[in-house]
Design an enzyme around this catalytic site. Structure first.
Site, PDB file in Angstrom:
ATOM      1  CB  CYS A  95      -9.008  -1.871   9.102  1.00  0.00           C
ATOM      2  SG  CYS A  95      -8.064  -1.248   7.687  1.00  0.00           S
ATOM      3  CB  SER A 132      -0.918   0.012   1.223  1.00  0.00           C
ATOM      4  OG  SER A 132      -1.754   1.140   1.220  1.00  0.00           O
TER       5      SER A 132
END
Length: 380
Positions: A323, A197
């Site tokens: 998350c 990422s």
């Protein structure tokens, strides 16, 4: 504000911002367009693929860009199992994977796959013998993260990859936390696919990458997708990709320097915590771990309360993976390493970046001391 949540996200670097702006101005074309403007954009994308492949000692033909790490995990695993023998429906992963992996495995179980979740020890490390015992004739894929996102523990990826190669089992590795912080060699590690990422290494949000070794069979999740060899539909964000690769170049140019700095900061933090060792436990493996990620549990004090008190004093820390932020259930990593639900809720995480200083840690120490005094853990 003092920022100590770099494992969650990082600010874009100046060079990454500059790369985005220049690419957006000069190479705005659609890479699938056949005119010169489209060709120019595609040339930039080709150079970015080549550079990314260089970082991981891979083949540029196996590089695909995504919207981030979570999508990268999803597409890599889905594409690999679609390209595998449909009769082999057993997958192995760990109890401490990122939520994008665990949620996908839950979906696959609903679709008729059998998933084995390997346990970890008190440091968050899997046992290679447990993996070996879990493999069956129907095992099609194993997904194990390189470094844990909450406690930083690094798994023995090379040993895992060597074993799985002998068994001809696909190996996916989530490298979102390790990319740009640790050397990654897909040939040496025997990794068939990996995910990364951009926003973890000072690049833009909304950009990630998947690597799938060109020799490995895969089928697209999407029907009739015509971008990136069918791996993912939609016009590619070339400025975002160029910005990501620029940030990655910066990260790899200072990888040893940053690791040494973070080791020093970690050592200093451990010294600061020494008077509180009766109340604070440093989680994760003592040596096989990212120095920049420190997970801690504080006896009798909920992590969310500590985080809010730090925020009130202008210090940004976290209670684990972003998350999971706002969710009521405790960290799966914490419960997997043997914590009760109540103990797991006492977890906080600090993570270092390029701008972290010892003064930042001393400020955090002062706030934590006040919090522990409030709960009668220590006295002045």
């Amino acid at each position: 504000m003092i920022y100590l949540d770099y494992a969650s996200t990082t600010p874009m670097s100046e060079k990454a911002i500059e790369a985005y702006t220049k690419t957006a101005s000069l190479f705005f074309g659609n890479t699938n367009s056949l005119h010169d403007i489209g060709t120019g954009a595609n040339d930039v994308l080709t150079l970015c693929r080549r550079q990314f492949a260089h970082f991981i000692n891979g083949d540029e033909k196996g590089v695909y860009f995504t919207s981030g790490g979570s999508e990268a995990n999803y597409l890599a695993i889905r594409s690999l199992i679609k390209g595998s023998d449909a009769s082999n429906r057993h997958i192995i992963t760990t109890q401490i994977e990122h939520s994008s992996i665990l949620n996908l495995c839950g979906q696959l179980e609903e679709e008729g796959y059998t998933v084995t979740y390997l346990p970890v020890d008190k440091w968050g490390m899997i046992s290679l013998s447990d993996l070996q015992k879990a493999v069956t004739s129907k095992t099609t894929l194993v997904s194990i993260q390189h470094a844990n996102h909450e406690i930083g523990t690094i798994q023995p990826i090379q040993k895992i990859g060597r074993f799985l190669k002998e068994k001809n089992i696909l190996f996916h590795c989530d490298c979102v936390q390790s990319f740009g912080k640790l050397p990654i060699d897909v040939q040496l590690y025997g990794v068939d696919s990996l995910s990364v990422s951009s926003h973890k290494i000072y690049g833009p949000k909304g950009v990630g990458a998947v690597y799938i070794h060109p020799s490995v069979s895969w089928n697209s999740v999407y029907r009739n997708a015509n971008h990136q060899s069918g791996f993912r539909p939609g016009t590619i964000d070339v400025p975002g990709v160029a910005s990501f690769i620029t940030a990655a170049q910066e990260a790899y140019s200072r990888i040893e320097e940053q690791r040494e700095l973070h080791e020093q900061l970690r050592t200093k933090w451990m010294t600061l915590m020494e008077p509180f060792k009766k109340f604070i436990t440093i989680e994760g493996h003592p040596s096989q771990r990212l120095p920049s990620v420190i997970g801690m549990t504080i006896d009798k004090i909920q992590g969310q309360y500590v985080m809010l008190q730090c925020n009130r004093h202008q210090i940004a820390i976290s209670t684990g993976s972003a998350c999971h932020a706002g969710l009521q259930h405790p960290s799966k990593t914490m419960t997997a390493i043997g914590k009760s639900n109540d103990e797991a809720k006492q977890f906080i995480r600090i993570s270092f970046g390029t701008n972290t200083s010892y003064n930042d840690l001393k400020h955090l120490y002062t706030v934590l001391r006040k919090v522990m005094e409030e709960f009668h853990c220590v006295t002045m």
